[in-house]
Write an enzyme that holds these catalytic residues in place. Sequence first.
Site, mmCIF file in Angstrom:
data_model
loop_
_atom_site.group_PDB
_atom_site.id
_atom_site.type_symbol
_atom_site.label_atom_id
_atom_site.label_comp_id
_atom_site.label_asym_id
_atom_site.label_seq_id
_atom_site.Cartn_x
_atom_site.Cartn_y
_atom_site.Cartn_z
ATOM 1 N N TYR A 1 9.642 7.815 -6.067
ATOM 2 C CA TYR A 1 9.444 8.958 -5.190
ATOM 3 C C TYR A 1 10.023 10.210 -5.851
ATOM 4 O O TYR A 1 11.018 10.146 -6.574
ATOM 5 C CB TYR A 1 10.152 8.751 -3.847
ATOM 6 N N TYR B 1 8.517 -0.921 -6.331
ATOM 7 C CA TYR B 1 9.818 -0.452 -6.795
ATOM 8 C C TYR B 1 10.924 -1.339 -6.236
ATOM 9 O O TYR B 1 10.775 -1.973 -5.187
ATOM 10 C CB TYR B 1 10.057 1.012 -6.416
ATOM 11 N N ARG C 1 9.793 -3.625 -3.110
ATOM 12 C CA ARG C 1 8.837 -3.231 -2.089
ATOM 13 C C ARG C 1 7.423 -3.357 -2.635
ATOM 14 O O ARG C 1 7.122 -2.867 -3.716
ATOM 15 C CB ARG C 1 9.035 -1.766 -1.667
ATOM 16 N N HIS D 1 2.734 0.581 -1.235
ATOM 17 C CA HIS D 1 2.403 0.977 0.131
ATOM 18 C C HIS D 1 2.318 2.484 0.231
ATOM 19 O O HIS D 1 2.840 3.218 -0.620
ATOM 20 C CB HIS D 1 3.443 0.444 1.132
ATOM 21 N N HIS E 1 2.947 5.490 3.262
ATOM 22 C CA HIS E 1 3.429 5.801 4.601
ATOM 23 C C HIS E 1 2.447 6.729 5.302
ATOM 24 O O HIS E 1 1.939 7.680 4.696
ATOM 25 C CB HIS E 1 4.793 6.487 4.540
#
Length: 247
Positions: A113, A152, A162, A165, A167
């Site tokens: 991110y 990640y 994770r 995905h 959000h």
Amino acid sequence: MTEDTTGRRLVLPAYRRDDVDAHPPLFSPGYRSTVTRAPRQPLTHLPQRLTEITGPLLGEGRLGDLDHDLTRQHDGPPQGQRIIVHGRIRDGDGRPVPRTLVEIWQANAAGRYRHARDTWPAPIDPHFDGVGRTLTDDQGRYRFVTVQPGAYPWRNHDNAWRPAHIHFSLFGRAFTQRLVTQMYFPGDPLFFQDPVLHSVRDPMARQRLVARYDHTATQPEWALAYAFDIVLRGREGTPFEDGDDDG
């Protein structure tokens, strides 16, 4: 009911409550951060007020020309596989939800991110912010162009990763009308150890968080496509979360 400034009684439209056990509980011990943030006291019901169905309004004035296309927001293209993510937003009766604000955020192709708290050693893509927004059309349809996010690591449990995905955040006509969920990709090998996904206890509801590969919506020699419909309530409702997670 409530009263206006003249003392007249107003009847407000009421929200239908879900009876299905599809949404994840606020306290899910396998998902470690819920242990410290989940409420321990009985919840207090707050009656619906007029502010829930009035402003501030969210609409076209809050959108930029390229907010829906995360691959064209900088001088150069981002790294990674381009994808199209599209679908429809429907209410519990199957009707489209038009002109609602849909926001997404995600990691880049390397699984990082663009955020100060994300410090694991994967490269930051200077051409990718990972944030987009759009309004649904009159048929409740939305469409984003982005890149396939990477998996990640996170420190929830031993060797925790994770799955890839995206959000999603959906707004109604006011800030109090917000729902948050996640979209996963079909066939991800990391599903088995993800406590966020498995906090949804109903297997059929859990599957509704997984997008469908849509070859008919791909763009030849440009981008793959995934379809992800969101249903706000009812037996086919999409599981929603509390809006605060570990990415």
